[in-house]
Motif scaffolding. Structure first.
Motif, PDB file in Angstrom:
ATOM      1  N   VAL A 216       1.402   0.249   2.550  1.00  0.00           N
ATOM      2  CA  VAL A 216       0.684  -0.742   1.746  1.00  0.00           C
ATOM      3  C   VAL A 216      -0.715  -0.890   2.339  1.00  0.00           C
ATOM      4  CG1 VAL A 216       0.697  -3.065   0.796  1.00  0.00           C
ATOM      5  CG2 VAL A 216       2.866  -1.936   1.332  1.00  0.00           C
ATOM      6  N   ALA A 217      -1.701  -0.412   1.596  1.00  0.00           N
ATOM      7  CA  ALA A 217      -3.080  -0.424   2.090  1.00  0.00           C
ATOM      8  C   ALA A 217      -4.030  -0.341   0.908  1.00  0.00           C
ATOM      9  CB  ALA A 217      -3.319   0.737   3.042  1.00  0.00           C
ATOM     10  N   SER A 218      -5.219  -0.904   1.116  1.00  0.00           N
ATOM     11  CA  SER A 218      -6.225  -0.869   0.037  1.00  0.00           C
ATOM     12  C   SER A 218      -7.142   0.313   0.203  1.00  0.00           C
ATOM     13  CB  SER A 218      -7.012  -2.167   0.035  1.00  0.00           C
ATOM     14  OG  SER A 218      -7.577  -2.424   1.306  1.00  0.00           O
TER      15      SER A 218
ATOM     16  N   LEU B 271       2.282   5.277  -1.378  1.00  0.00           N
ATOM     17  CA  LEU B 271       1.137   4.441  -1.038  1.00  0.00           C
ATOM     18  C   LEU B 271       0.873   3.472  -2.183  1.00  0.00           C
ATOM     19  CD1 LEU B 271      -1.389   3.749   0.673  1.00  0.00           C
ATOM     20  CD2 LEU B 271      -2.567   5.609  -0.543  1.00  0.00           C
ATOM     21  N   VAL B 272       0.739   2.204  -1.850  1.00  0.00           N
ATOM     22  CA  VAL B 272       0.491   1.186  -2.868  1.00  0.00           C
ATOM     23  C   VAL B 272      -0.486   0.155  -2.299  1.00  0.00           C
ATOM     24  CG1 VAL B 272       2.472  -0.219  -2.147  1.00  0.00           C
ATOM     25  CG2 VAL B 272       1.619  -0.391  -4.499  1.00  0.00           C
ATOM     26  N   GLN B 273      -1.271  -0.434  -3.184  1.00  0.00           N
ATOM     27  CA  GLN B 273      -2.229  -1.448  -2.753  1.00  0.00           C
ATOM     28  C   GLN B 273      -1.538  -2.797  -2.532  1.00  0.00           C
ATOM     29  OE1 GLN B 273      -5.366  -1.541  -5.703  1.00  0.00           O
ATOM     30  NE2 GLN B 273      -6.432   0.175  -4.752  1.00  0.00           N
ATOM     31  N   PRO B 274      -2.108  -3.628  -1.692  1.00  0.00           N
ATOM     32  CA  PRO B 274      -1.542  -4.982  -1.524  1.00  0.00           C
ATOM     33  C   PRO B 274      -1.415  -5.680  -2.872  1.00  0.00           C
ATOM     34  CG  PRO B 274      -3.175  -4.555   0.155  1.00  0.00           C
ATOM     35  CD  PRO B 274      -3.251  -3.396  -0.795  1.00  0.00           C
ATOM     36  N   GLY B 275      -0.275  -6.354  -3.046  1.00  0.00           N
ATOM     37  CA  GLY B 275       0.017  -6.997  -4.320  1.00  0.00           C
ATOM     38  C   GLY B 275       0.746  -6.103  -5.296  1.00  0.00           C
ATOM     39  N   GLY B 276       0.853  -4.851  -4.990  1.00  0.00           N
ATOM     40  CA  GLY B 276       1.522  -3.906  -5.876  1.00  0.00           C
ATOM     41  C   GLY B 276       3.037  -3.932  -5.712  1.00  0.00           C
TER      42      GLY B 276
ATOM     43  N   LYS C 256       2.803  -6.391   0.860  1.00  0.00           N
ATOM     44  CA  LYS C 256       1.793  -6.774   1.837  1.00  0.00           C
ATOM     45  C   LYS C 256       1.630  -5.647   2.864  1.00  0.00           C
ATOM     46  CE  LYS C 256       3.322 -11.596   1.483  1.00  0.00           C
ATOM     47  NZ  LYS C 256       3.813 -12.775   2.234  1.00  0.00           N
ATOM     48  N   PRO C 257       0.489  -5.583   3.516  1.00  0.00           N
ATOM     49  CA  PRO C 257       0.309  -4.530   4.533  1.00  0.00           C
ATOM     50  C   PRO C 257       1.410  -4.542   5.595  1.00  0.00           C
ATOM     51  CG  PRO C 257      -1.795  -5.535   4.012  1.00  0.00           C
ATOM     52  CD  PRO C 257      -0.751  -6.336   3.281  1.00  0.00           C
ATOM     53  N   GLU C 258       1.926  -5.708   5.907  1.00  0.00           N
ATOM     54  CA  GLU C 258       2.979  -5.780   6.924  1.00  0.00           C
ATOM     55  C   GLU C 258       4.324  -5.240   6.437  1.00  0.00           C
ATOM     56  OE1 GLU C 258       0.969  -8.248   5.922  1.00  0.00           O
ATOM     57  OE2 GLU C 258       2.039 -10.180   5.783  1.00  0.00           O
ATOM     58  N   ASP C 259       4.412  -4.881   5.174  1.00  0.00           N
ATOM     59  CA  ASP C 259       5.619  -4.219   4.658  1.00  0.00           C
ATOM     60  C   ASP C 259       5.591  -2.717   4.925  1.00  0.00           C
ATOM     61  OD1 ASP C 259       5.398  -6.387   1.816  1.00  0.00           O
ATOM     62  OD2 ASP C 259       6.782  -6.578   3.523  1.00  0.00           O
TER      63      ASP C 259
END
Length: 123
Positions: free
Chosen positions: A121-123, A11-16, A86-89
């Protein structure tokens, strides 16, 4: 029998960023190419990036400039550096390889897939 094992998802935040690894094992004579594909929920599996024996690479338009595929020829491992995620990844990422394996009856062509690693990919 040639096998591939992926790792590095999470799990990673957008931009990560994340770095996926794919380790190949078995009686490998040669590898023609290795690649990464992904499958998002409810979607078809799609190509992300591939790298040939000579080092040529190809990327999906959606990841160009953000993802980098690389390969360790000595160990037959392949990596995917993913930046600016990005979330779409979000998807399950699968490693794939084609080449020739050694058998008791001589060399034989193979195409093999790993079981996948989940990237969210989510915040």
């Amino acid at each position: 029998q040639v096998q591939l094992v992926e790792s590095g998802g999470g799990l990673v935040q957008p931009g990560g960023h994340l770095r996926l690894s794919c380790v190949a094992s078995g009686r490998i004579f040669s590898i023609d190419g290795m690649g990464w594909h992904r499958q998002a929920p409810g979607q078809q599996r799609e190509l992300v990036a591939i790298i040939t024996y000579s080092g040529s690479t190809k990327y999906a338009e959606s990841v160009k400039g953000r993802f980098t595929i690389s390969r360790d020829k000595a160990s037959n491992d392949v990596y995917l550096q993913m930046n600016n995620l990005k979330p779409e990844d979000t998807a399950v990422y699968y490693c794939n390889a084609t080449g020739a394996e050694v058998t008791d009856q001589g060399n034989r062509y193979f195409e093999v897939w790993g079981k996948g690693t989940l990237v969210t990919v989510a915040s």
